[in-house]
Every structure is written in C-alpha cells, then in structure tokens.
Design an enzyme around this catalytic site. Structure first.
Site, PDB file in Angstrom:
ATOM      1  N   ASP A 105      -0.666 -15.566  52.767  1.00  0.00           N
ATOM      2  CA  ASP A 105      -1.564 -16.617  53.208  1.00  0.00           C
ATOM      3  C   ASP A 105      -2.940 -16.486  52.553  1.00  0.00           C
ATOM      4  O   ASP A 105      -3.942 -16.965  53.090  1.00  0.00           O
ATOM      5  CB  ASP A 105      -1.702 -16.594  54.736  1.00  0.00           C
ATOM      6  CG  ASP A 105      -2.258 -17.888  55.295  1.00  0.00           C
ATOM      7  OD1 ASP A 105      -2.145 -18.922  54.611  1.00  0.00           O
ATOM      8  OD2 ASP A 105      -2.825 -17.872  56.404  1.00  0.00           O
ATOM      9  N   CYS A 160      17.823 -27.850  63.958  1.00  0.00           N
ATOM     10  CA  CYS A 160      17.028 -28.673  64.876  1.00  0.00           C
ATOM     11  C   CYS A 160      17.887 -29.782  65.490  1.00  0.00           C
ATOM     12  O   CYS A 160      17.677 -30.173  66.645  1.00  0.00           O
ATOM     13  CB  CYS A 160      15.840 -29.297  64.146  1.00  0.00           C
ATOM     14  SG  CYS A 160      14.490 -28.144  63.792  1.00  0.00           S
ATOM     15  N   CYS A 163      17.178 -32.503  68.470  1.00  0.00           N
ATOM     16  CA  CYS A 163      16.091 -32.041  69.338  1.00  0.00           C
ATOM     17  C   CYS A 163      14.746 -32.590  68.857  1.00  0.00           C
ATOM     18  O   CYS A 163      14.453 -32.601  67.662  1.00  0.00           O
ATOM     19  CB  CYS A 163      16.058 -30.516  69.358  1.00  0.00           C
ATOM     20  SG  CYS A 163      14.744 -29.828  70.393  1.00  0.00           S
ATOM     21  N   CYS A 166       9.478 -30.467  70.229  1.00  0.00           N
ATOM     22  CA  CYS A 166       8.171 -30.152  69.657  1.00  0.00           C
ATOM     23  C   CYS A 166       7.333 -31.418  69.483  1.00  0.00           C
ATOM     24  O   CYS A 166       6.119 -31.412  69.722  1.00  0.00           O
ATOM     25  CB  CYS A 166       8.324 -29.414  68.334  1.00  0.00           C
ATOM     26  SG  CYS A 166       9.222 -30.312  67.047  1.00  0.00           S
ATOM     27  N   CYS A 170       3.546 -32.255  71.734  1.00  0.00           N
ATOM     28  CA  CYS A 170       2.218 -32.331  71.127  1.00  0.00           C
ATOM     29  C   CYS A 170       1.360 -33.353  71.883  1.00  0.00           C
ATOM     30  O   CYS A 170       1.656 -34.550  71.857  1.00  0.00           O
ATOM     31  CB  CYS A 170       2.308 -32.712  69.654  1.00  0.00           C
ATOM     32  SG  CYS A 170       0.691 -32.825  68.860  1.00  0.00           S
ATOM     33  N   CYS A 186      -4.522 -32.542  64.954  1.00  0.00           N
ATOM     34  CA  CYS A 186      -3.959 -31.281  65.450  1.00  0.00           C
ATOM     35  C   CYS A 186      -5.034 -30.408  66.100  1.00  0.00           C
ATOM     36  O   CYS A 186      -6.109 -30.187  65.526  1.00  0.00           O
ATOM     37  CB  CYS A 186      -3.292 -30.542  64.293  1.00  0.00           C
ATOM     38  SG  CYS A 186      -2.586 -28.951  64.728  1.00  0.00           S
ATOM     39  N   CYS A 215      -3.278 -23.522  68.628  1.00  0.00           N
ATOM     40  CA  CYS A 215      -2.481 -24.175  69.664  1.00  0.00           C
ATOM     41  C   CYS A 215      -1.020 -23.808  69.429  1.00  0.00           C
ATOM     42  O   CYS A 215      -0.561 -23.786  68.290  1.00  0.00           O
ATOM     43  CB  CYS A 215      -2.660 -25.688  69.619  1.00  0.00           C
ATOM     44  SG  CYS A 215      -1.601 -26.619  70.752  1.00  0.00           S
ATOM     45  N   CYS A 218       3.653 -26.907  70.393  1.00  0.00           N
ATOM     46  CA  CYS A 218       4.884 -27.346  69.724  1.00  0.00           C
ATOM     47  C   CYS A 218       5.842 -26.183  69.536  1.00  0.00           C
ATOM     48  O   CYS A 218       7.060 -26.377  69.438  1.00  0.00           O
ATOM     49  CB  CYS A 218       4.564 -28.032  68.391  1.00  0.00           C
ATOM     50  SG  CYS A 218       3.937 -26.942  67.104  1.00  0.00           S
ATOM     51  N   CYS A 222       9.925 -25.233  71.592  1.00  0.00           N
ATOM     52  CA  CYS A 222      11.114 -25.021  70.748  1.00  0.00           C
ATOM     53  C   CYS A 222      12.122 -24.098  71.423  1.00  0.00           C
ATOM     54  O   CYS A 222      11.762 -22.990  71.852  1.00  0.00           O
ATOM     55  CB  CYS A 222      10.694 -24.439  69.399  1.00  0.00           C
ATOM     56  SG  CYS A 222      12.083 -24.107  68.286  1.00  0.00           S
TER      57      CYS A 222
END
Length: 229
Positions: A105, A160, A163, A166, A170, A186, A215, A218, A222
């Site tokens: 990162d 996923c 589904c 998420c 939000c 966001c 945050c 989301c 899951c």
C-alpha cells in the site's frame, strides 16, 4: 487488462474524489514494470487482522474506527515479514541471485487485482478482496520479483452470488453498483482521505454516526466476515 479498464472507468467518473495520487499513479498501476523494471512475476500474501470491532461496541456511544487501524502500523508489519521471507528464499538459493521490491500500500500497484489473480480471493461487490476463509479483514502484501515463478493466474469463483448485503448496509449509498464505490460518498473517505473542510448536510452527518476513522459497515454485513466462522 480488464482490471485496468475498470480502474480507468472508475477514475473517469470522478469516483476518486480528491485522491489525486490515484490518478497520478495510474500508469504505474497498469504496468508493474514502471514500479520495478526487472519485474517478471508477482508474489502475493495476505495477513488477516482481528474481526472484532474497534472502538465502542455500542454504535450510539462511539467513537468507532475501522478494525485495520487497531494495533501496529500494518505497512511496517507486512513489509518486514515479506522482506524476511523473500530474503530467506534468496539466501537458500544462491544461484538464483533474486532481486525484488516489496509493495504494501505504498507503491502504485493494484494489490487487490494481483491477489485475485494469485487465487487468494475474489473482488466482492463492496470492491474489497474476499478470502473464502478470512473474508475481507486482511492486509495485502505484494512482492515484485525479477525471476519467473512459472505459475499461471489462478482465479477463484465469485462466491458473492446474488448477495447484496454490503450494498444495503452502506448508509450513504456509496456502493452505487456492484464493485463500484463512489469515494465521495464513503465514510472512510470522509474521515481518512478528505482534505480541508468536511461539509456534510444533516442527512450525511446522521449516516456517518459515530465513525471517526474509516468505516467497516459493508464488511460487517458480509457473510464471509461473520465472527466465529
């Protein structure tokens, strides 16, 4: 190439907000050889972090902050672990003369894309990498190597399915469509990336609640992140 095209579309829509470094680093993200010219292969590792909430457990009390912020700086932890691991491999194979660059990162690399190509998960509808066992509560470390590994991409199925938890979880509707987040809506962007004055209307303030840094809503929704799995 498909991941890069999606990234370009996302940038073109202005979804990066004020994160101009994502625009500046576009070409390097599209081509790892601009980050490490000797790159011939990519090694990816995940480091899971705790699933338990950080900050106050009662959302009404607050403050709350993203789980990944709890503990030592992950940049250093993951980078040091990968440096030791690759150095050990290199020392054990003197004829290899391995050279590498660790990216955690901190370099312009599409970490989630490489992790998905390495078979460590799939990119979920909240745009996060989801590992079938550890969910999305993981740090991603990438090592660009100057030696080929001889392993092809190994894609996992997208589990996923139908589904949409998420997306529904939000409170600011930042996930405008599956696998596309408008950062400007966001809470994590507001509290960690936005520079200058944060001008929110009353509805946005209520949606933000007691989050002060990041945050996890989301992710909490899951099924692959449920505590006790």
């Amino acid at each position: 190439q498909a991941h890069v095209r999606r990234y370009d579309d996302w940038l073109a829509q202005g979804n990066a907000g004020e994160m101009h470094y994502l625009v500046r680093g576009r070409d390097r993200r599209a081509d790892p050889k601009l980050v490490f010219p000797e790159a011939r292969s990519v090694f990816v590792a995940l480091l899971p972090y705790r699933k338990y909430p950080a900050g106050q457990l009662d959302p009404a009390n607050g403050p709350r902050y993203a789980r990944y912020l709890d503990g030592a700086d992950y940049h250093d932890r993951v980078a040091e672990s990968l440096e030791r691991a690759v150095a050990k491999v290199s020392a054990g194979n003197p004829g290899l003369k391995l050279r590498w660059k660790v990216c955690v990162d901190t370099s312009a690399v599409l970490e989630r894309s490489w992790a998905a190509l390495a078979g460590l998960g799939w990119i979920g509808k909240n745009t996060l990498l989801i590992h079938p066992r550890h969910g999305s509560y993981t740090f991603i470390g990438v090592v660009l190597l100057d030696s080929p590994l001889g392993a092809p991409p190994r894609l996992l199925p997208d589990y996923c399915g139908n589904c949409s938890r998420c997306i529904q979880a939000c409170p600011t509707r930042a996930i405008e469509e599956p696998r596309s987040v408008d950062s400007r809506k966001c809470i994590a962007y507001w509290t960690l990336e936005k520079r200058g004055e944060l001008a929110l209307d009353e509805g946005q303030k209520r949606a933000m609640g007691t989050w002060v840094a990041g945050c996890d809503l989301c992710q909490e929704a899951c099924p692959f992140n449920q505590i006790g799995r």
